[in-house]
Write a protein that holds these residues in place. Structure first.
Motif, mmCIF file in Angstrom:
data_model
loop_
_atom_site.group_PDB
_atom_site.id
_atom_site.type_symbol
_atom_site.label_atom_id
_atom_site.label_comp_id
_atom_site.label_asym_id
_atom_site.label_seq_id
_atom_site.Cartn_x
_atom_site.Cartn_y
_atom_site.Cartn_z
ATOM 1 N N PRO A 114 0.797 -1.232 0.000
ATOM 2 C CA PRO A 114 0.000 0.000 0.000
ATOM 3 C C PRO A 114 0.826 1.278 0.000
ATOM 4 N N ARG A 115 2.119 1.171 0.248
ATOM 5 C CA ARG A 115 2.974 2.349 0.261
ATOM 6 C C ARG A 115 3.590 2.628 -1.115
ATOM 7 N N PHE A 116 3.220 1.795 -2.094
ATOM 8 C CA PHE A 116 3.793 1.914 -3.436
ATOM 9 C C PHE A 116 2.682 2.089 -4.471
ATOM 10 N N ASP A 117 2.988 2.785 -5.540
ATOM 11 C CA ASP A 117 2.033 2.973 -6.628
ATOM 12 C C ASP A 117 1.951 1.747 -7.511
ATOM 13 N N ILE A 118 3.086 1.081 -7.699
ATOM 14 C CA ILE A 118 3.203 -0.022 -8.649
ATOM 15 C C ILE A 118 3.804 -1.224 -7.939
ATOM 16 N N VAL A 119 3.196 -2.384 -8.127
ATOM 17 C CA VAL A 119 3.775 -3.654 -7.696
ATOM 18 C C VAL A 119 3.984 -4.458 -8.969
ATOM 19 N N ALA A 120 5.227 -4.870 -9.211
ATOM 20 C CA ALA A 120 5.567 -5.500 -10.484
ATOM 21 C C ALA A 120 6.312 -6.802 -10.255
ATOM 22 N N GLU A 121 6.042 -7.794 -11.110
ATOM 23 C CA GLU A 121 6.715 -9.090 -10.988
ATOM 24 C C GLU A 121 6.925 -9.699 -12.362
ATOM 25 N N ASN A 122 7.963 -10.531 -12.477
ATOM 26 C CA ASN A 122 8.185 -11.227 -13.747
ATOM 27 C C ASN A 122 8.600 -12.677 -13.528
ATOM 28 N N SER A 123 7.856 -13.328 -12.643
ATOM 29 C CA SER A 123 8.048 -14.754 -12.439
ATOM 30 C C SER A 123 7.274 -15.537 -13.496
ATOM 31 N N LYS A 124 7.475 -16.833 -13.507
ATOM 32 C CA LYS A 124 6.711 -17.697 -14.399
ATOM 33 C C LYS A 124 5.219 -17.495 -14.130
ATOM 34 N N ALA A 125 4.423 -17.568 -15.169
ATOM 35 C CA ALA A 125 2.992 -17.299 -15.041
ATOM 36 C C ALA A 125 2.386 -18.099 -13.892
ATOM 37 N N GLY A 126 1.638 -17.413 -13.030
ATOM 38 C CA GLY A 126 0.943 -18.058 -11.917
ATOM 39 C C GLY A 126 1.761 -18.210 -10.663
ATOM 40 N N ALA A 139 -4.417 -6.344 -4.684
ATOM 41 C CA ALA A 139 -5.563 -5.447 -4.802
ATOM 42 C C ALA A 139 -6.423 -5.455 -3.547
ATOM 43 N N ALA A 140 -6.440 -6.596 -2.839
ATOM 44 C CA ALA A 140 -7.238 -6.679 -1.602
ATOM 45 C C ALA A 140 -6.720 -5.724 -0.533
ATOM 46 N N VAL A 141 -5.401 -5.494 -0.502
ATOM 47 C CA VAL A 141 -4.832 -4.590 0.501
ATOM 48 C C VAL A 141 -4.547 -3.207 -0.072
ATOM 49 N N HIS A 142 -4.574 -3.097 -1.415
ATOM 50 C CA HIS A 142 -4.227 -1.821 -2.064
ATOM 51 C C HIS A 142 -4.985 -1.722 -3.393
ATOM 52 N N PRO A 143 -6.268 -1.373 -3.345
ATOM 53 C CA PRO A 143 -7.088 -1.347 -4.566
ATOM 54 C C PRO A 143 -6.585 -0.393 -5.635
ATOM 55 N N ALA A 144 -5.827 0.622 -5.244
ATOM 56 C CA ALA A 144 -5.331 1.596 -6.222
ATOM 57 C C ALA A 144 -4.011 1.177 -6.858
ATOM 58 N N ALA A 145 -3.507 0.000 -6.504
ATOM 59 C CA ALA A 145 -2.213 -0.426 -7.036
ATOM 60 C C ALA A 145 -2.293 -0.704 -8.528
ATOM 61 N N VAL A 146 -1.253 -0.328 -9.233
ATOM 62 C CA VAL A 146 -1.032 -0.795 -10.596
ATOM 63 C C VAL A 146 -0.151 -2.040 -10.475
ATOM 64 N N ALA A 212 -1.590 3.104 -17.139
ATOM 65 C CA ALA A 212 -2.386 2.745 -15.962
ATOM 66 C C ALA A 212 -2.321 3.832 -14.895
ATOM 67 N N LEU A 213 -1.165 4.467 -14.749
ATOM 68 C CA LEU A 213 -1.063 5.576 -13.798
ATOM 69 C C LEU A 213 -1.942 6.748 -14.237
ATOM 70 N N ARG A 214 -1.968 7.009 -15.519
ATOM 71 C CA ARG A 214 -2.819 8.093 -16.024
ATOM 72 C C ARG A 214 -4.292 7.756 -15.805
ATOM 73 N N THR A 219 -9.501 8.090 -12.441
ATOM 74 C CA THR A 219 -10.561 7.276 -11.842
ATOM 75 C C THR A 219 -10.304 6.876 -10.397
ATOM 76 N N GLY A 220 -9.055 6.951 -9.956
ATOM 77 C CA GLY A 220 -8.714 6.479 -8.624
ATOM 78 C C GLY A 220 -8.556 4.973 -8.519
ATOM 79 N N ARG A 221 -8.699 4.263 -9.622
ATOM 80 C CA ARG A 221 -8.663 2.796 -9.597
ATOM 81 C C ARG A 221 -7.351 2.266 -10.161
ATOM 82 N N GLY A 222 -6.840 1.231 -9.513
ATOM 83 C CA GLY A 222 -5.705 0.511 -10.056
ATOM 84 C C GLY A 222 -6.176 -0.537 -11.044
ATOM 85 N N GLN A 223 -5.234 -1.282 -11.609
ATOM 86 C CA GLN A 223 -5.590 -2.351 -12.537
ATOM 87 C C GLN A 223 -4.401 -3.269 -12.753
ATOM 88 N N TYR A 224 -4.661 -4.346 -13.495
ATOM 89 C CA TYR A 224 -3.660 -5.363 -13.788
ATOM 90 C C TYR A 224 -3.119 -5.122 -15.195
#
Length: 423
Positions: A114-126, A139-146, A212-214, A219-224
């Motif tokens: 929740p202290r970050f705008d973006i959470v990013a990962e590049n592990s194997k799918a899933g 998203a459950a702890v930070h709905p505005a996260a990208v 997504a930041l724009r 809208t105030g909403r994050g997304q995947y």
């Protein structure tokens, strides 16, 4: 070697400072929590850091980002290997070591999110979803996260390749470009331009993040944001499918001169695709009769008679010139040409120096030659180029980040370190 835009020597990267994580720039104030490795995502987050974002890199204790184990390598002040892949993709970041397989490590990341705008990962799918760190968990702890995923074949659309591991050459091969460029029975030239699959995916990830930041600003909403490396390379090798759909086969290009020619000291590449440019070429190499020759009246004629007519004349003209001189003369005639440079020639190239496109990372193991890392190609008139900062040593900022962001005490940090949750 790395020189600034005014011709002076480019400064070596400074130390990243936990007390001043952001170097300024158009993305100052944007914060990225990066669960990343190798290059496909680290290149993207390094670009964001160079534009002013604060990037905190989460690495596994022990070996860290697998890019640290690549070769060639240098050693850090603690005597640990730091490989070339890591060195060129992690300027300006901070490193935190957390064991994501330990529930306490997962909880630390969810507390940080929740202290970050973006959470990013590049592990194997899933993989992140199985660890409890997927998009839904964040998203459950930070709905505005990208939330950004970069993987070989994507996370959000069913695909027969979902379970496969992927590196850049794998998706490059699957894009069709290797087969398009392969000749005869020769094997494909693997990774002909380095990690195109990684850097292409990273660039599309960066675009997705900024969009997504724009969107969140409005809208105030994050997304995947879901990036597949194969999708990215197919987008970059568009000629394969586009030209196939228009009747060309086996890597054939449309009729034009797009070939390499020999000068006195090496090769240069020339592109001529318009009749007016062909006339200029004919005049320059002393063959004005080409423009009235029925065999050369069409672009297909140029290709058909490249080897028996055009190449001998062009290379005969260039035989008394260096590749640089040939390209200068072609350029003066309004023709697009460039010399095929060796590695040493690229390092010494005046354009590369003028644009500051090589950054010197001093070695920490007694080797005088600094490591050269490509500079930031994004220039903005209203945003000065921030000073580069060296890549972080493994876990260098673990205590500072967890104390500053989560308020963990020295005793709590010591206990987590003793249990191997952090390092």
């Amino acid at each position: 070697m790395g020189t600034g835009e005014n011709g002076g020597a480019a400064p070596s990267p400074s130390d990243p400072s936990p007390s001043d994580p952001s170097p300024g720039g158009p993305l100052e104030g944007v914060r990225v929590l990066a669960l990343e490795q190798m290059q496909a995502l680290p290149y993207a987050t390094q670009l964001l850091a160079r534009l002013g974002a604060d990037v905190v890199k989460v690495e596994p204790p022990g070996r860290g980002d697998s890019g640290r184990g690549s070769l060639p390598a240098m050693t850090d002040p603690a005597g640990r290997r730091v490989g070339a892949t890591f060195l060129r993709n992690n300027l300006g970041k901070r490193s935190v070591c957390v064991d994501l397989k330990d529930p306490r490590g997962r909880d630390l990341v969810l507390a940080l999110a929740p202290r970050f705008d973006i959470v990013a990962e590049n592990s194997k799918a899933g993989a992140m979803r199985r660890l409890g760190l997927g998009y839904e968990d964040v998203a459950a702890v930070h709905p505005a996260a990208v939330y950004v995923s970069v993987s070989g074949f994507g996370n959000t659309v069913p695909t027969p390749y979902a379970a496969r591991p992927a590196f850049a050459p794998v998706v490059e091969a699957m894009s069709g470009i290797y087969e398009a460029k392969r000749t005869g029975d020769a094997p494909p030239a693997v990774a002909p331009v380095g990690a195109l699959g990684d850097i292409g995916a990273a660039l599309y990830a960066s675009i997705g993040i900024l969009a997504a930041l724009r969107h969140r600003d409005r809208t105030g909403r994050g997304q995947y944001v879901d990036i597949a490396m194969l999708d990215s390379v197919i987008a970059m090798t568009d000629i394969v499918t586009n030209l196939w759909s228009m009747g060309l086969r086996k890597g054939d290009l449309g009729p034009l001169i797009l070939h390499g020619f020999r000068a006195s000291d090496g090769w240069f590449v020339l592109q001529v695709g318009r009749e007016e440019h062909f006339a200029r070429l004919a005049g320059l190499v002393g063959r004005p009769g080409w423009t009235s020759d029925p065999q050369l009246a069409t672009r297909q004629g140029w290709v058909d008679h490249l080897e028996d007519e055009l190449r001998p004349a062009i290379e005969g003209w260039a035989a008394g010139l260096t590749k640089a001189e040939a390209c200068e003369a072609l350029g003066a005639a309004g023709l697009a040409a460039g010399p095929c440079l060796s590695d040493e020639e690229v390092v010494a190239d005046p354009h590369v120096r003028a644009r500051g496109m090589l950054v010197e990372v001093p070695r920490t193991d007694g080797v005088e030659q600094p490591v050269l890392v490509p500079g930031n190609p994004v220039r903005m008139s209203a945003a000065p180029v921030p000073a580069e900062r060296r890549p972080p040593w493994l876990g260098e900022h673990t205590d500072a980040v967890l104390a500053d962001e989560l308020g963990l005490s020295a005793a709590e940090l010591k206990a987590l370190r003793g249990d191997g949750v952090i390092a």
